[in-house]
Scaffold this motif. Structure first.
Motif, PDB file in Angstrom:
ATOM      1  N   VAL A  51       0.855  -1.185   0.000  1.00 39.01           N
ATOM      2  CA  VAL A  51       0.000   0.000   0.000  1.00 39.01           C
ATOM      3  C   VAL A  51       0.891   1.235   0.000  1.00 39.01           C
ATOM      4  O   VAL A  51       1.805   1.343   0.818  1.00 39.01           O
ATOM      5  CB  VAL A  51      -0.932   0.015   1.219  1.00 39.01           C
ATOM      6  N   ALA A  52       0.626   2.148  -0.923  1.00 38.27           N
ATOM      7  CA  ALA A  52       1.491   3.325  -1.052  1.00 38.27           C
ATOM      8  C   ALA A  52       0.697   4.476  -1.661  1.00 38.27           C
ATOM      9  O   ALA A  52      -0.540   4.422  -1.754  1.00 38.27           O
ATOM     10  CB  ALA A  52       2.695   2.976  -1.929  1.00 38.27           C
TER      11      ALA A  52
ATOM     12  N   GLY B 196     -10.617  13.489  -1.847  1.00 39.44           N
ATOM     13  CA  GLY B 196      -9.187  13.616  -1.600  1.00 39.44           C
ATOM     14  C   GLY B 196      -8.516  12.253  -1.599  1.00 39.44           C
ATOM     15  O   GLY B 196      -9.113  11.240  -1.235  1.00 39.44           O
ATOM     16  N   SER B 197      -7.258  12.213  -2.013  1.00 33.73           N
ATOM     17  CA  SER B 197      -6.510  10.967  -2.040  1.00 33.73           C
ATOM     18  C   SER B 197      -5.986  10.634  -0.642  1.00 33.73           C
ATOM     19  O   SER B 197      -5.467  11.501   0.054  1.00 33.73           O
ATOM     20  CB  SER B 197      -5.342  11.072  -3.022  1.00 33.73           C
ATOM     21  N   ILE B 198      -6.131   9.375  -0.228  1.00 33.92           N
ATOM     22  CA  ILE B 198      -5.613   8.902   1.063  1.00 33.92           C
ATOM     23  C   ILE B 198      -4.366   8.057   0.815  1.00 33.92           C
ATOM     24  O   ILE B 198      -3.264   8.426   1.168  1.00 33.92           O
ATOM     25  CB  ILE B 198      -6.669   8.083   1.818  1.00 33.92           C
ATOM     26  N   HIS B 199      -4.547   6.918   0.208  1.00 32.58           N
ATOM     27  CA  HIS B 199      -3.462   6.058  -0.279  1.00 32.58           C
ATOM     28  C   HIS B 199      -4.082   5.075  -1.265  1.00 32.58           C
ATOM     29  O   HIS B 199      -5.301   5.087  -1.490  1.00 32.58           O
ATOM     30  CB  HIS B 199      -2.706   5.364   0.856  1.00 32.58           C
TER      31      HIS B 199
ATOM     32  N   THR C 116       0.175  -1.983   5.954  1.00 35.07           N
ATOM     33  CA  THR C 116      -0.650  -3.186   5.774  1.00 35.07           C
ATOM     34  C   THR C 116      -0.066  -4.122   4.719  1.00 35.07           C
ATOM     35  O   THR C 116       0.284  -3.687   3.621  1.00 35.07           O
ATOM     36  CB  THR C 116      -2.083  -2.793   5.374  1.00 35.07           C
ATOM     37  N   LYS C 117      -0.006  -5.395   5.038  1.00 35.20           N
ATOM     38  CA  LYS C 117       0.469  -6.419   4.102  1.00 35.20           C
ATOM     39  C   LYS C 117      -0.626  -7.426   3.731  1.00 35.20           C
ATOM     40  O   LYS C 117      -0.564  -8.050   2.673  1.00 35.20           O
ATOM     41  CB  LYS C 117       1.669  -7.172   4.695  1.00 35.20           C
ATOM     42  N   HIS C 118      -1.599  -7.587   4.613  1.00 33.95           N
ATOM     43  CA  HIS C 118      -2.696  -8.527   4.373  1.00 33.95           C
ATOM     44  C   HIS C 118      -4.007  -7.801   4.682  1.00 33.95           C
ATOM     45  O   HIS C 118      -4.152  -7.199   5.752  1.00 33.95           O
ATOM     46  CB  HIS C 118      -2.547  -9.768   5.252  1.00 33.95           C
ATOM     47  N   ALA C 119      -4.940  -7.867   3.762  1.00 41.39           N
ATOM     48  CA  ALA C 119      -6.169  -7.097   3.917  1.00 41.39           C
ATOM     49  C   ALA C 119      -7.399  -7.934   3.572  1.00 41.39           C
ATOM     50  O   ALA C 119      -7.316  -8.931   2.849  1.00 41.39           O
ATOM     51  CB  ALA C 119      -6.130  -5.843   3.034  1.00 41.39           C
ATOM     52  N   LEU C 120      -8.524  -7.507   4.112  1.00 42.48           N
ATOM     53  CA  LEU C 120      -9.816  -8.124   3.836  1.00 42.48           C
ATOM     54  C   LEU C 120     -10.735  -7.083   3.220  1.00 42.48           C
ATOM     55  O   LEU C 120     -10.957  -6.028   3.803  1.00 42.48           O
ATOM     56  CB  LEU C 120     -10.430  -8.657   5.139  1.00 42.48           C
TER      57      LEU C 120
ATOM     58  N   GLY D 241       0.036  -5.489  -6.043  1.00 46.41           N
ATOM     59  CA  GLY D 241       0.804  -6.725  -6.049  1.00 46.41           C
ATOM     60  C   GLY D 241       0.173  -7.765  -5.148  1.00 46.41           C
ATOM     61  O   GLY D 241      -0.958  -7.625  -4.679  1.00 46.41           O
ATOM     62  N   GLY D 242       0.915  -8.849  -4.884  1.00 42.80           N
ATOM     63  CA  GLY D 242       0.419  -9.883  -3.995  1.00 42.80           C
ATOM     64  C   GLY D 242      -0.518 -10.854  -4.683  1.00 42.80           C
ATOM     65  O   GLY D 242      -0.491 -11.029  -5.900  1.00 42.80           O
ATOM     66  N   SER D 243      -1.385 -11.481  -3.888  1.00 46.04           N
ATOM     67  CA  SER D 243      -2.332 -12.468  -4.401  1.00 46.04           C
ATOM     68  C   SER D 243      -3.664 -12.303  -3.680  1.00 46.04           C
ATOM     69  O   SER D 243      -3.762 -11.575  -2.681  1.00 46.04           O
ATOM     70  CB  SER D 243      -1.786 -13.887  -4.183  1.00 46.04           C
ATOM     71  N   SER D 244      -4.692 -12.991  -4.173  1.00 44.05           N
ATOM     72  CA  SER D 244      -6.009 -12.846  -3.559  1.00 44.05           C
ATOM     73  C   SER D 244      -6.863 -14.077  -3.813  1.00 44.05           C
ATOM     74  O   SER D 244      -6.599 -14.858  -4.731  1.00 44.05           O
ATOM     75  CB  SER D 244      -6.729 -11.607  -4.108  1.00 44.05           C
TER      76      SER D 244
END
Length: 221
Positions: A28-29, A96-99, A178-182, A212-215
């Motif tokens: 997240v960036a 407005g942009s947050i991330h 955050t690296k893992h999200a729901l 990136g990552g997987s889901s």
């Protein structure tokens, strides 16, 4: 993590269903230019269409207003988050942009006209239940306000309520750490399962393209 819908909610809204997407090893960036540009253009398009598509004629939003009424929530006082976003855009107020994660979430909420919530899995504990709140349920929202969740649809874990189709909590919010999200996608009840699956696939695909990552995803009802 097991995610279920309470029997009480099923009895009050038999057609109720949500979609869930689990993300792993994401980054997240700051939102990429592609996402920022797409969100801005989409908001401008919605503003142009405001007169031709008033809130009262948008089916997913009206369905969610009816769900709120069924469970005892006044939709004029507590709006579905998708309606609140759209009303801001219709008034000419750019979001407005947050991330990257929040901006992507807002994009999908505007596109599909339904509430979505995204949560940091590391901040959740145990299984998740989609339920109707009681007088014991409350939390500090991401807007900084304490929200009484009595008579409102919510998501809760072993620590208590942390999200809803109105506003999510500070406790569970996604950050650049955050690296893992729901992702919880609150479908309008009339949406067929086939279309709901297609929507989850599209949301997950774009989110992974950005982060990136997987889901993996599923429908819960």
């Amino acid at each position: 993590m097991n995610i279920t819908i309470s029997e009480k909610l099923k009895q009050m809204v038999p057609e109720f269903k949500v979609g869930t997407i689990h993300y792993h090893d994401i980054t997240v960036a700051e939102p990429p230019k592609m996402l920022a540009g797409r969100l801005q253009l989409f908001q401008e398009s919605l503003m142009l269409d405001a007169d031709d598509q008033p809130i009262s004629e948008i089916q997913p939003i009206q369905e969610w207003r009816q769900i709120f009424k069924k469970v005892g929530t006044d939709p004029s006082r507590y709006r579905p988050s998708s309606e609140a976003l759209l009303r801001r855009v219709y008034k000419g107020s750019q979001l407005g942009s947050i991330h990257s994660a929040v901006d992507t979430n807002n994009f999908f909420s505007l596109q599909y006209q339904i509430p979505l919530g995204i949560y940091d899995v590391s901040k959740l504990s145990g299984d998740v239940l989609v339920d109707i709140g009681t007088q014991e349920d409350s939390y500090e929202g991401i807007n900084g306000r304490e929200l009484d969740m009595s008579g409102k649809i919510l998501t809760k874990d072993d620590k208590g309520a942390f999200g809803s189709p109105i506003v999510d909590s500070k406790r569970s919010m996604v950050t650049e750490e955050t690296k893992h999200a729901l992702h919880v996608v609150y479908f309008q009840p009339s949406l067929p399962d086939e279309e709901a699956n297609e929507m989850l696939h599209a949301i997950g695909k774009m989110f992974i393209q950005v982060h990136g990552g997987s889901s993996e995803y599923k429908i819960i009802k």
